[in-house]
Write a protein that holds these residues in place. Structure first.
Motif, PDB file in Angstrom:
ATOM      1  N   VAL A 134       0.859  -1.186   0.000  1.00 14.85           N
ATOM      2  CA  VAL A 134       0.000   0.000   0.000  1.00 14.85           C
ATOM      3  C   VAL A 134       0.893   1.232   0.000  1.00 14.85           C
ATOM      4  CG1 VAL A 134      -1.753   1.299   1.271  1.00 14.85           C
ATOM      5  CG2 VAL A 134      -1.821  -1.211   1.246  1.00 14.85           C
ATOM      6  N   TYR A 135       0.514   2.205  -0.809  1.00 16.02           N
ATOM      7  CA  TYR A 135       1.300   3.445  -0.897  1.00 16.02           C
ATOM      8  C   TYR A 135       0.442   4.619  -0.431  1.00 16.02           C
ATOM      9  CZ  TYR A 135       4.607   0.700  -3.610  1.00 16.02           C
ATOM     10  OH  TYR A 135       5.498  -0.251  -4.008  1.00 16.02           O
ATOM     11  N   THR A 136       1.032   5.487   0.350  1.00 17.43           N
ATOM     12  CA  THR A 136       0.362   6.701   0.822  1.00 17.43           C
ATOM     13  C   THR A 136       1.164   7.904   0.347  1.00 17.43           C
ATOM     14  OG1 THR A 136      -0.467   5.567   2.792  1.00 17.43           O
ATOM     15  CG2 THR A 136      -0.442   7.982   2.841  1.00 17.43           C
ATOM     16  N   ASP A 137       0.521   8.765  -0.424  1.00 15.86           N
ATOM     17  CA  ASP A 137       1.201   9.938  -1.009  1.00 15.86           C
ATOM     18  C   ASP A 137       2.458   9.524  -1.764  1.00 15.86           C
ATOM     19  OD1 ASP A 137      -0.706  11.647   0.109  1.00 15.86           O
ATOM     20  OD2 ASP A 137       0.411  11.807   1.989  1.00 15.86           O
ATOM     21  N   GLY A 138       2.365   8.375  -2.443  1.00 10.05           N
ATOM     22  CA  GLY A 138       3.471   7.928  -3.279  1.00 10.05           C
ATOM     23  C   GLY A 138       4.548   7.139  -2.564  1.00 10.05           C
ATOM     24  N   ALA A 139       4.477   7.057  -1.237  1.00 10.94           N
ATOM     25  CA  ALA A 139       5.503   6.349  -0.471  1.00 10.94           C
ATOM     26  C   ALA A 139       4.950   5.042   0.077  1.00 10.94           C
ATOM     27  CB  ALA A 139       5.997   7.224   0.680  1.00 10.94           C
ATOM     28  N   PHE A 140       5.792   4.018   0.133  1.00 13.91           N
ATOM     29  CA  PHE A 140       5.370   2.727   0.668  1.00 13.91           C
ATOM     30  C   PHE A 140       4.956   2.897   2.128  1.00 13.91           C
ATOM     31  CE2 PHE A 140       6.754  -1.262   2.902  1.00 13.91           C
ATOM     32  CZ  PHE A 140       5.689  -2.042   2.472  1.00 13.91           C
ATOM     33  N   ASP A 141       3.770   2.390   2.456  1.00 16.11           N
ATOM     34  CA  ASP A 141       3.211   2.534   3.805  1.00 16.11           C
ATOM     35  C   ASP A 141       3.167   1.149   4.450  1.00 16.11           C
ATOM     36  OD1 ASP A 141       1.586   2.851   6.060  1.00 16.11           O
ATOM     37  OD2 ASP A 141       0.371   4.418   5.122  1.00 16.11           O
ATOM     38  N   ILE A 142       4.158   0.847   5.298  1.00 12.59           N
ATOM     39  CA  ILE A 142       4.254  -0.484   5.890  1.00 12.59           C
ATOM     40  C   ILE A 142       3.065  -0.775   6.794  1.00 12.59           C
ATOM     41  CG2 ILE A 142       5.740   0.385   7.741  1.00 12.59           C
ATOM     42  CD1 ILE A 142       5.744  -3.174   6.233  1.00 12.59           C
ATOM     43  N   GLU A 143       2.610   0.217   7.559  1.00 12.03           N
ATOM     44  CA  GLU A 143       1.498  -0.044   8.484  1.00 12.03           C
ATOM     45  C   GLU A 143       0.198  -0.355   7.737  1.00 12.03           C
ATOM     46  OE1 GLU A 143       1.519  -0.733  11.647  1.00 12.03           O
ATOM     47  OE2 GLU A 143       3.687  -0.526  11.458  1.00 12.03           O
ATOM     48  N   ALA A 144      -0.083   0.414   6.702  1.00 12.20           N
ATOM     49  CA  ALA A 144      -1.284   0.151   5.911  1.00 12.20           C
ATOM     50  C   ALA A 144      -1.170  -1.210   5.210  1.00 12.20           C
ATOM     51  CB  ALA A 144      -1.508   1.255   4.887  1.00 12.20           C
ATOM     52  N   THR A 145       0.026  -1.554   4.791  1.00 12.61           N
ATOM     53  CA  THR A 145       0.255  -2.841   4.139  1.00 12.61           C
ATOM     54  C   THR A 145      -0.001  -3.991   5.108  1.00 12.61           C
ATOM     55  OG1 THR A 145       1.896  -1.898   2.617  1.00 12.61           O
ATOM     56  CG2 THR A 145       1.976  -4.277   2.975  1.00 12.61           C
ATOM     57  N   LEU A 146       0.505  -3.858   6.322  1.00 15.23           N
ATOM     58  CA  LEU A 146       0.319  -4.913   7.320  1.00 15.23           C
ATOM     59  C   LEU A 146      -1.131  -5.003   7.767  1.00 15.23           C
ATOM     60  CD1 LEU A 146       3.531  -4.526   9.507  1.00 15.23           C
ATOM     61  CD2 LEU A 146       3.127  -6.010   7.536  1.00 15.23           C
ATOM     62  N   GLU A 147      -1.792  -3.874   7.848  1.00 12.58           N
ATOM     63  CA  GLU A 147      -3.214  -3.880   8.188  1.00 12.58           C
ATOM     64  C   GLU A 147      -3.987  -4.680   7.139  1.00 12.58           C
ATOM     65  OE1 GLU A 147      -6.812  -0.796   9.422  1.00 12.58           O
ATOM     66  OE2 GLU A 147      -5.017  -0.028   8.424  1.00 12.58           O
ATOM     67  N   GLY A 148      -3.643  -4.463   5.880  1.00 11.95           N
ATOM     68  CA  GLY A 148      -4.295  -5.206   4.809  1.00 11.95           C
ATOM     69  C   GLY A 148      -4.000  -6.692   4.888  1.00 11.95           C
ATOM     70  N   LEU A 149      -2.756  -7.029   5.192  1.00  8.53           N
ATOM     71  CA  LEU A 149      -2.356  -8.434   5.311  1.00  8.53           C
ATOM     72  C   LEU A 149      -3.175  -9.144   6.383  1.00  8.53           C
ATOM     73  CD1 LEU A 149      -0.353 -10.858   4.943  1.00  8.53           C
ATOM     74  CD2 LEU A 149       1.107  -9.731   6.635  1.00  8.53           C
ATOM     75  N   VAL A 150      -3.230  -8.555   7.575  1.00  8.03           N
ATOM     76  CA  VAL A 150      -3.926  -9.186   8.699  1.00  8.03           C
ATOM     77  C   VAL A 150      -5.439  -9.194   8.478  1.00  8.03           C
ATOM     78  CG1 VAL A 150      -4.409  -9.020  11.173  1.00  8.03           C
ATOM     79  CG2 VAL A 150      -2.080  -8.688  10.322  1.00  8.03           C
ATOM     80  N   ASP A 151      -5.980  -8.059   8.057  1.00  6.44           N
ATOM     81  CA  ASP A 151      -7.427  -7.983   7.839  1.00  6.44           C
ATOM     82  C   ASP A 151      -7.890  -8.989   6.788  1.00  6.44           C
ATOM     83  OD1 ASP A 151      -7.926  -6.074   9.725  1.00  6.44           O
ATOM     84  OD2 ASP A 151      -8.006  -4.395   8.334  1.00  6.44           O
ATOM     85  N   THR A 152      -7.118  -9.123   5.726  1.00  9.33           N
ATOM     86  CA  THR A 152      -7.490 -10.068   4.665  1.00  9.33           C
ATOM     87  C   THR A 152      -7.511 -11.491   5.192  1.00  9.33           C
ATOM     88  OG1 THR A 152      -6.592  -8.658   2.911  1.00  9.33           O
ATOM     89  CG2 THR A 152      -6.824 -11.006   2.414  1.00  9.33           C
ATOM     90  N   ALA A 153      -6.486 -11.858   5.960  1.00  8.46           N
ATOM     91  CA  ALA A 153      -6.417 -13.224   6.498  1.00  8.46           C
ATOM     92  C   ALA A 153      -7.606 -13.517   7.411  1.00  8.46           C
ATOM     93  CB  ALA A 153      -5.104 -13.418   7.252  1.00  8.46           C
ATOM     94  N   PHE A 154      -7.888 -12.618   8.343  1.00 11.96           N
ATOM     95  CA  PHE A 154      -8.981 -12.861   9.282  1.00 11.96           C
ATOM     96  C   PHE A 154     -10.344 -12.801   8.585  1.00 11.96           C
ATOM     97  CE2 PHE A 154      -5.696 -12.384  12.386  1.00 11.96           C
ATOM     98  CZ  PHE A 154      -6.149 -13.048  13.521  1.00 11.96           C
ATOM     99  N   THR A 155     -10.483 -11.900   7.611  1.00  8.72           N
ATOM    100  CA  THR A 155     -11.750 -11.784   6.893  1.00  8.72           C
ATOM    101  C   THR A 155     -12.025 -13.029   6.064  1.00  8.72           C
ATOM    102  OG1 THR A 155     -11.569  -9.369   6.775  1.00  8.72           O
ATOM    103  CG2 THR A 155     -13.036 -10.432   5.192  1.00  8.72           C
ATOM    104  N   GLU A 156     -11.009 -13.530   5.384  1.00 12.43           N
ATOM    105  CA  GLU A 156     -11.194 -14.727   4.563  1.00 12.43           C
ATOM    106  C   GLU A 156     -11.534 -15.943   5.421  1.00 12.43           C
ATOM    107  OE1 GLU A 156     -11.418 -15.045   1.318  1.00 12.43           O
ATOM    108  OE2 GLU A 156     -11.233 -12.882   1.159  1.00 12.43           O
ATOM    109  N   VAL A 157     -10.875 -16.064   6.579  1.00 10.70           N
ATOM    110  CA  VAL A 157     -11.204 -17.173   7.482  1.00 10.70           C
ATOM    111  C   VAL A 157     -12.629 -17.021   8.007  1.00 10.70           C
ATOM    112  CG1 VAL A 157     -10.727 -18.118   9.788  1.00 10.70           C
ATOM    113  CG2 VAL A 157      -8.849 -17.765   8.152  1.00 10.70           C
ATOM    114  N   ALA A 158     -12.998 -15.788   8.373  1.00  9.23           N
ATOM    115  CA  ALA A 158     -14.328 -15.540   8.954  1.00  9.23           C
ATOM    116  C   ALA A 158     -15.451 -15.940   8.011  1.00  9.23           C
ATOM    117  CB  ALA A 158     -14.456 -14.070   9.325  1.00  9.23           C
ATOM    118  N   LYS A 159     -15.204 -15.876   6.717  1.00 12.61           N
ATOM    119  CA  LYS A 159     -16.230 -16.225   5.737  1.00 12.61           C
ATOM    120  C   LYS A 159     -16.589 -17.715   5.779  1.00 12.61           C
ATOM    121  CE  LYS A 159     -14.822 -12.780   2.253  1.00 12.61           C
ATOM    122  NZ  LYS A 159     -14.217 -12.634   0.906  1.00 12.61           N
ATOM    123  N   SER A 160     -15.693 -18.525   6.345  1.00 14.71           N
ATOM    124  CA  SER A 160     -15.844 -19.974   6.213  1.00 14.71           C
ATOM    125  C   SER A 160     -16.029 -20.716   7.529  1.00 14.71           C
ATOM    126  CB  SER A 160     -14.599 -20.546   5.511  1.00 14.71           C
ATOM    127  OG  SER A 160     -14.275 -19.810   4.359  1.00 14.71           O
TER     128      SER A 160
END
Length: 318
Positions: free
Chosen positions: A51-77
């Protein structure tokens, strides 16, 4: 309610696919050795979307996406979409502690809070400012004002850590009570933290203060850890956690090595490596995602600080 492993057959099948996206040791080494941040980001591959914020790599937003995606995908099943939310409570606790310390220190919490918990960083900061902690699980919500009071009386920031950490694990045990597999996993986590806390205190010559920093609720009674030196702790753990006991008996073993050994035991003792489906398998996968998020945060932070390879490897779990 108690669950059967067959309740999680479909979720386990999906997790088997997701596991192929987890970073391997080889990929971690490539990330550490990458010539530039751009090269490192390009190596993330299927693990997570940068994830990039104002053109710069945003590690926190990237990690938020990583964790949220994993938990969301598991929650569906799974039968209860919030079943594994307790695994994110440690992030909530860290943010709550940081926000409280920022408040008593008269500084902003910006830059001190991290995503990946069940309460958004901004909401955690607002809770401390307003004194309304309803967004947090029950025990943490009750502990927060008490932590503020304890700090006001003693000016000891450790009182904040102890109050919130103990509350967080009480919340985790409550949430995991839905199933013995999950309860056992949380208890193993408490044991691992207590081992590392005991070593840290013993190495600092603060054995007298051990009882004040240990967590209740693990498999091993707190008295197991109230010893005077590493050798005594090794003897107390022998036959319970042999590999950890061996390291403790080695005066040259670092806290990082002991930490890796205790965390390795977490995966082994859940039995996840022996089952093709079930709660243990899903818990192991989500644990791996959380560990990956922690490793990536450390790698990118230490790379930015121009740390060498050995320093980075000492601080991550691979």
């Amino acid at each position: 309610m108690a669950y059967k492993d067959t309740d999680f057959m479909y979720a386990s099948a999906r997790v088997s696919v997701f596991e192929t996206r987890l970073l391997t040791r080889e990929k971690y080494m490539q990330l550490i050795d990458a010539a530039s941040e751009k090269d490192a980001v390009s190596l993330l591959g299927d693990a997570c979307a940068p994830v990039y914020t104002d053109g710069a790599f945003d590690i926190e937003a990237t990690l938020e996406g990583l964790v949220d995606t994993a938990f969301t995908e598991v929650a569906k099943s799974i039968p209860d979409a919030k079943l594994f939310d307790f695994m994110r409570y440690e992030f909530d606790a860290n943010n709550l502690k940081a926000a409280i310390k920022a408040k008593v220190g008269g500084v902003t919490a910006d830059g001190m809070l991290f995503a990946c918990g069940t309460v958004a960083p901004a909401a955690a900061a607002e809770a401390v400012e307003s004194g309304n902690f309803a967004a947090f699980p029950k025990h943490m919500a009750a502990a927060a004002p008490k932590a503020l009071e304890a700090y006001a009386a003693t000016r000891d920031p450790q009182r904040i850590d102890l109050a919130v950490d103990r509350a967080a694990f009480a919340d985790m045990l409550d949430a995991a009570a839905a199933d013995k597999t999950l309860t056992d996993a949380v208890k193993l986590r408490i044991d691992a933290i207590n081992v590392q806390s005991a070593v840290r205190m013993l190495d600092a010559g603060k054995a007298a203060g051990l009882s004040a920093v240990l967590l209740e609720g693990g498999n091993l009674p707190v008295k197991t850890f109230t010893v005077t030196d590493r050798a005594a702790l090794a003897a107390a753990l022998d036959e319970k956690d042999t590999e950890v006991a061996v390291l403790l008996a080695d005066a040259d073993a670092s806290l990082a090595e002991i930490g890796r050994a205790t965390e390795k035991l977490l995966g082994e003792k859940t039995g996840a490596q022996f089952v093709p489906f079930g709660l243990a398998k899903i818990y192991a996968y989500l644990s791996a995602v959380l560990a990956e998020a922690k490793n990536l945060r450390i790698i990118f932070a230490l790379r930015a600080a121009h740390a060498d390879r050995d320093t980075i490897l000492q601080n991550i779990r691979v």
